[in-house]
Motif scaffolding. Sequence first.
Motif, PDB file in Angstrom:
ATOM      1  N   LYS A  65      -8.235  22.133  29.844  1.00  0.00           N
ATOM      2  CA  LYS A  65      -7.491  22.931  28.572  1.00  0.00           C
ATOM      3  C   LYS A  65      -5.874  22.396  29.002  1.00  0.00           C
ATOM      4  O   LYS A  65      -5.386  22.617  30.408  1.00  0.00           O
ATOM      5  CB  LYS A  65      -7.602  24.316  28.686  1.00  0.00           C
ATOM      6  N   GLU A  66      -5.287  22.351  28.172  1.00  0.00           N
ATOM      7  CA  GLU A  66      -3.847  22.096  28.222  1.00  0.00           C
ATOM      8  C   GLU A  66      -3.183  23.528  27.958  1.00  0.00           C
ATOM      9  O   GLU A  66      -3.313  23.828  26.764  1.00  0.00           O
ATOM     10  CB  GLU A  66      -3.205  20.863  27.511  1.00  0.00           C
ATOM     11  N   VAL A  67      -2.690  24.007  28.826  1.00  0.00           N
ATOM     12  CA  VAL A  67      -1.880  25.127  28.585  1.00  0.00           C
ATOM     13  C   VAL A  67      -0.223  24.991  28.574  1.00  0.00           C
ATOM     14  O   VAL A  67       0.011  24.498  29.828  1.00  0.00           O
ATOM     15  CB  VAL A  67      -2.212  26.541  29.666  1.00  0.00           C
ATOM     16  N   GLU A  68       0.068  25.497  27.649  1.00  0.00           N
ATOM     17  CA  GLU A  68       1.894  25.157  27.899  1.00  0.00           C
ATOM     18  C   GLU A  68       2.144  26.586  28.145  1.00  0.00           C
ATOM     19  O   GLU A  68       2.010  27.617  27.753  1.00  0.00           O
ATOM     20  CB  GLU A  68       2.253  24.867  26.445  1.00  0.00           C
TER      21      GLU A  68
END
Lengths: 717, 326
Positions: A699-702
Amino acid sequence: MMKIMSDVDIEIFAQRIGVDLNTVDLDSIDLPPGYDSITVSDDEEELMMDESMEFESGLGNVIVVDNLPIVPPEKFDKLEGVIRKIYSQLGVLKDGGLWMPVNPQTKKTLGYCFIEYNSVKEAQSARESTNGYKLDKSHIFAVNMLDDFDKYLKVPDEWTPAELKPYVAGENLQKWLTDDKARDQFVIRAHTDTEVLWNDARKLKADPVYRRTFWTESFVLWSPIGTYLATVHRQGAAVWGGASSFNRLMRYAHPMVKLIDFSPGEKFLVTYSSDEPKGPRDTHKILLNIFDVRTGKLMRDFRGSADDFAIGTGGCGVASVSWPVFRWGGGKEDKYFARLGKNMISVYETKNFSVIDKKSIKVDNVMDFSWSPTDSILAAFVPEMGGGNQPAKVSLFQIPEKTEIRQKNLFSVSDCKMYWQNCGEYLAVRVDRYTKTKKSIYTGFEIFRLKERDIPIEVLELENKNDKIIAFSWEPKGNRFAIIHGDGPKPDISFYSMRTAQNTSRVSKLTTLKGKQANALFWSPTGRYIILAGLKGLNGQLEFFNVDELETMATGEHFMATDIEWDPTGRYVATSVTTAHEMENGFIIWAFNGKLLYRILKDNFYQFLWRPRPPSLLTSEKEEEIAKNLKKYSKKYEAEDQDVSLLLSEQDREKRKALHEEWSRWTKQWKQIVDEEKSHRQMLRDGEASDEEEEYEAKEVEVEEVIDVKEEVILGD
Amino acid sequence: MRPILLKGHERPLTFLKYNREGDLLFSCAKDNTPTVWFADNGERLGTYRGHNGAVWCCDVTRDSTRLITGCADTTAKIWNVQNGSLLYTFQFEAPVRAVEFSLGDKLAVITSDPFIEQVSAIHVKRIASDLSKQSADSVITLKGPQGRINRVVWGPLNKTIISAGEDAIIRMWDTETGKLLKESDKETGHQKTITSLSKSADGSHFITGSSDKSSKLWDTRTLTLMKTYKVEAPVNACAISPLLDHVVIGGGQEAMSVTTTGHRAGKFEAKFYHKILEEEIGGVKGHFGPINALAFNPDGRSFSSGGEDGYVRLHHFDSDYFNIKL
């Protein structure tokens, strides 16, 4: 016999005390007197038994003087005085070293006495000089060594016929030549193992024949036509051979033998040992034995100080013996051998092992000589003498007549080297000359044509006279030669023919290859092909060159190669890296055209030697005919080759399949266990289920992080 | 693809480790500071400062939160991966050579070198989930092998510990009792110092590299010798591809004799071998000193090598690599 440590024991022991055996040279270890060397080869025990026969009783310094006058006691002292006077002139008697026994009844002497000297040498010389000494008319001394009495007493009184051993047919020592695939053998030495292998080029591998650990103590050597393999031991040399395996055929006793050499027809074996001087007044002693290879009989021995054998080679002063001391001549018949002496060359006949006509050839200041490989012709080189007043010269002598058949004077010469073509047709003499200023040296060649009338000589000079000559090599069985010449890292290579295009007898240049990385030349034994090699420092660059077509067939590289050897048929060539270089020890087998066939790595690789073959029995006409109809003959072999390669690829496939199957069995087993253990693993991970990557989701989490907040008032207009 | 050169260390590399996801690469070198890099582009993320000697080995937990490092300064340290802070220090009496977290990350196995009067030893520590409550005591200490123990790993289900080192013997120990369960065969096993040991992805087999110029593949559960890969130079590092049936083997001439020969003589190549057929596939050149460390990315699509020359080279495989047919 000492307690013998096995090889394994030594290694274990060395490991324990932290010694790397590879760095230890066992030969260099000086053991205290009475200790045997650590490693013992298999046959040691037997050989030692043999030697014990010759042990001396320790009474070698005692002589027995017989035929003395028989005297009564009153004259005893006088006689003793006379004897003491005679014998003390010849050497130092030991204290109480004179003993004259008396008859206990008559008190008269018995007519003999014993004399003990300090050394064996003195005793021997005293025996020699007083045997037959006339004391007076009726008393002529009969002097003998005490040891000899024992020896002669042992001889049985009655003659008994020697036991005849029934004849046992020997093995066919040339069985290896009848290999149905016409393969060649070679021997390799690595670590402690010596191995003989077939070169199975079709199957791209080496097929083992025989292998033995500690077969030799220093090196191995094939006899010149391949019948025997010679090994070197502390007690002497041995030769091995046989139809199927390698059995010991003969032993040659020579304690502490260092070097061995066969005569070209392998009839005789020369062994060499040297005794280092033990004190400042001792000289460097040398012993050379010549044995008959088949019977093992000692034909002749040569003893002397190193200086006697070192003439001409190193010049003055340093006593270095150049091997071989005896050079064999006269082709494969082994008729003559010669050695260099001071101002002479001694040529011996094998008929009686003495100098021909009891006279050596007198050549003042002779420096070097060499035999024609086929004829009994000797070439000798004499350097310039008297500051250039007396020119240097190269002379050819006909043996056994010892007549000078050709001579050439040469001026301002610094050195000469002789190169014979292997059929004895040509002799090239490389002449290094001073320039007029004596500051530099340039090189030229004098080429003798021995098979032509009056032996004409031709002078060959390179186009650039100042080029340094790096290597020179004759084409075997041919009339061409190759020279590497030039300075710097990329010298040129030139090929010359002894004939011109019009077939007249003149040296002509064929071609020059510019800027090659090479420092050595290796002609195929059949001629035509040559390897231009850059050995050692030049990283093992190889160029396979066809001299007929004057074109490069292939280039290759055997990194750091130290040695190159063609097989005796000229079909294959082996390049090897020996222990001279630390890494990548091993060898590569190439086809004559430069195709890499296979490669074997061995640590501590010492030696690679092809087994030589005897000369072909075919006449040259027959050989020519075969060469002409090569296509017809080769058909059969091509078919065979194809079969083999098919079989090989089939085998290879099978093998791979088997390996894959084996592997899949393993993995199946593992998978099963892994599945069984799944719950365990989950437990250990606190119930985290996923074993597999797939179940895990990226997951790309910012994430925003406020680093600093600054408030500034910006003034508007 | 062109390899990415990671220039961050000033001394020879000693060890490389990817985290489970394969996005981070940890490197250890003799220059005291383990470093973490992005495994994809080679960007340096940060360093772990606090050691005072050559760092020989490291391991990272499954969740990539903690890093354990073993160092010649006689300590093993646990770090916070994310911010680089030092969480705990295990103090030993000898240089620490190898470390590994167990399955589940609740235990760590650490080896110490022979040093002055100390013999080499394998220590098992329990790692507390809250490191402020961490104890320095060992659960069990194993002694016996001669010389350094260069590598130590956990067997399946943490039931065994496998060690290898200077005495060239691979040993399997029982974690519970500390008993020596098995030793590798002397005849068929390595003849010289074992320099590296690396497990397969599922832990069922492992590869060892040795100064005797060979690498060998072993069954983890039985210590059966399965394969032998012969190379031309002493092996310092080796790894098993998690994706294909390949192994990679690296090393080279001993560092001390490197200066005496040309760089080609040294054989500083990472060589790929077919795991099952034992045949050489190819080599990757580039280092100008011996290769000391090798690691495959867990996805098997890239690998990295660390050399005596102080560089880490990060290689992403070209598509050709995945189509190699033997």
